[in-house]
Design an enzyme around this catalytic site. Structure first.
Site, PDB file in Angstrom:
ATOM      1  N   SER A  87       0.423  -0.711   0.168  1.00 24.31           N
ATOM      2  CA  SER A  87       0.057  -0.168  -0.037  1.00 24.31           C
ATOM      3  C   SER A  87       0.753   1.554   0.092  1.00 24.31           C
ATOM      4  CB  SER A  87      -1.082   0.059   0.682  1.00 24.31           C
ATOM      5  OG  SER A  87      -2.123  -0.954   1.238  1.00 24.31           O
TER       6      SER A  87
ATOM      7  N   LYS B 127       0.299   3.597  -2.513  1.00 23.61           N
ATOM      8  CA  LYS B 127      -1.231   4.543  -2.751  1.00 23.61           C
ATOM      9  C   LYS B 127      -0.291   5.878  -2.575  1.00 23.61           C
ATOM     10  CE  LYS B 127      -4.490   1.483  -0.219  1.00 23.61           C
ATOM     11  NZ  LYS B 127      -3.980   0.569  -0.901  1.00 23.61           N
TER      12      LYS B 127
ATOM     13  N   SER C 104      -5.677   2.599   4.732  1.00 24.77           N
ATOM     14  CA  SER C 104      -5.265   1.930   3.125  1.00 24.77           C
ATOM     15  C   SER C 104      -6.410   1.300   3.101  1.00 24.77           C
ATOM     16  CB  SER C 104      -4.174   1.337   3.592  1.00 24.77           C
ATOM     17  OG  SER C 104      -3.357   0.462   2.484  1.00 24.77           O
TER      18      SER C 104
END
Length: 400
Positions: free
Chosen positions: A100, A103, A158
């Site tokens: 993640s 991101k 997340s």
């Protein structure tokens, strides 16, 4: 000095017209428009190739502290956010699954187009695309959400569900992945391949400690990005009105333990974000930044090989402590600034969004005028006046 470095890696009138046209259309090095101010080149003292070599690299001066010996990550990096100088790194360009932390690139790419006041009504189809086992914030179909709430769902929880909705608002999943890939190249992040914008494990999806540091540093320059990344907790809509305002809410908390100080890790002094991640393929990954004494440092840690779920935070803590102690005692081993070769994608991307019309500088135009006047006389002068009267003021192209 590097330590533990190892191998790696017609008539006269027609002639006059032809001369005038050929000179006017010839490209000149002076006055070529650029879409965006380019960042400065890295300091000449920095070797562009050093970080591409395997091993740990640091250029210590007398009095520099020793690097922490408890860092087991496959790849890590310590950098100064203001200057972009890399203070130390280990296998900085090793390509690994980012989880993640990717991101951050998603936010860099889409946040400028999706301000907090934007609204969207979620469909079942958008949520059906969220992979099983994903982290989610709790987005529900047939509800209207404000982008600000969805962004908090991305940065704190997340939430892959929030990423899918924002990507749809941005033009779709595949289009967003392509935009992210282009953004990475503009930033000089050449280790990154984007397949799934939420960072979920996907065949061929990789990044590096270097690239993640570039994404984190760039994001912190955006006040909206920085604010989301530093938020420890918030309220998320459990139900919404048609304008996206909540009918009721529930609490969400940042999964970055250096920000919250949860689970026995402790909140790192001066922490300012940025993003953590985990998947079974990537292991634990982290981008973390902290400010102390007017200086902001950023570290990236990818897949520690020892310890449990807290190891990524503990190792980042040790590297941040080392970086602040090493201030003034080490010379940079690299830079997060894009190399000169990154100028090509930036200009190419700008041309894709603006008319491709050649322009000359004022000095070049006067030089052309003189040549044409000598060669073509009054006919050439008429041509020049005609061209100048038609030349429009072109809009300045901007990159996202």
């Amino acid at each position: 000095m590097s330590i533990r470095s190892s191998r790696r890696r017609t008539g006269s009138g027609a002639a006059a017209l032809a001369i005038g046209a050929s000179v006017l259309l010839a490209p000149t090095a002076v006055g070529v428009p650029r879409a965006d101010p380019l960042p400065p080149r890295p300091p000449s003292s920095v070797s562009a190739s050093l970080l591409h070599r395997s091993g740990t690299h640091v250029r210590a001066r007398q009095g520099a502290p020793e690097l922490p010996d408890d860092v087991s990550a496959l790849s890590w990096l310590v950098a100064d956010v203001r200057s972009g100088e890399v203070l130390a790194a280990h296998d900085a360009h090793r390509r690994l699954p980012p989880a993640s932390t990717l991101k951050t690139l998603f936010a860099l790419t889409t946040l400028p187009h999706l301000p907090g006041s934007s609204r969207h009504t979620v469909t079942e189809a958008e949520l059906d695309e969220v992979a099983d086992g994903s982290s989610v914030v709790g987005v529900s179909a047939d509800h209207t959400y404000r982008a600000a709430d969805l962004w908090r769902g991305v940065f704190l929880s997340s939430g892959n569900d929030a990423v899918h909705v924002l990507a749809e608002m941005n033009g779709g999943w595949e289009a967003t992945a392509a935009q992210m890939q282009a953004k990475a190249r503009v930033l000089g992040a050449r280790d990154t391949t984007v397949v799934s914008p939420d960072g979920y494990d996907a065949e061929g999806q990789v990044s590096s400690a270097y690239d993640l540091a570039v994404f984190g540093r760039t994001g912190l320059a955006d006040p909206a990005f920085a604010a989301y990344a530093a938020t420890a907790d918030a309220r998320f809509p459990g139900g919404t009105h048609s304008d996206g305002s909540p009918t009721w809410t529930y609490g969400i908390e940042n999964t970055n333990r250096l920000v919250t100080g949860e689970d026995g890790v402790g909140r790192y002094p001066g922490i300012v974000g940025v993003k953590n991640g985990y998947t079974s393929r990537a292991g634990y990954t982290l981008i973390a930044a902290a400010r102390r004494g007017g200086r902001t440092l950023l570290v990236t840690v990818m897949n520690p090989q020892r310890g449990g779920g807290n190891a990524v935070y503990e190792e980042a803590w040790s590297l941040l402590d080392w970086g602040f102690a090493a201030a003034g005692h080490v010379d940079p081993v690299g830079s997060l600034l894009p190399p000169a070769s990154s100028r090509t994608p930036r200009v190419a991307a700008a041309r894709a969004t603006a008319p491709d019309r050649p322009r000359t500088s004022t000095h070049a135009a006067y030089a052309v005028s003189a040549v044409v006047l000598v060669a073509a006389g009054l006919a050439g002068t008429a041509i020049l006046r005609s061209r100048r009267s038609r030349r429009p003021d072109e809009p300045q192209a901007r990159l996202p």
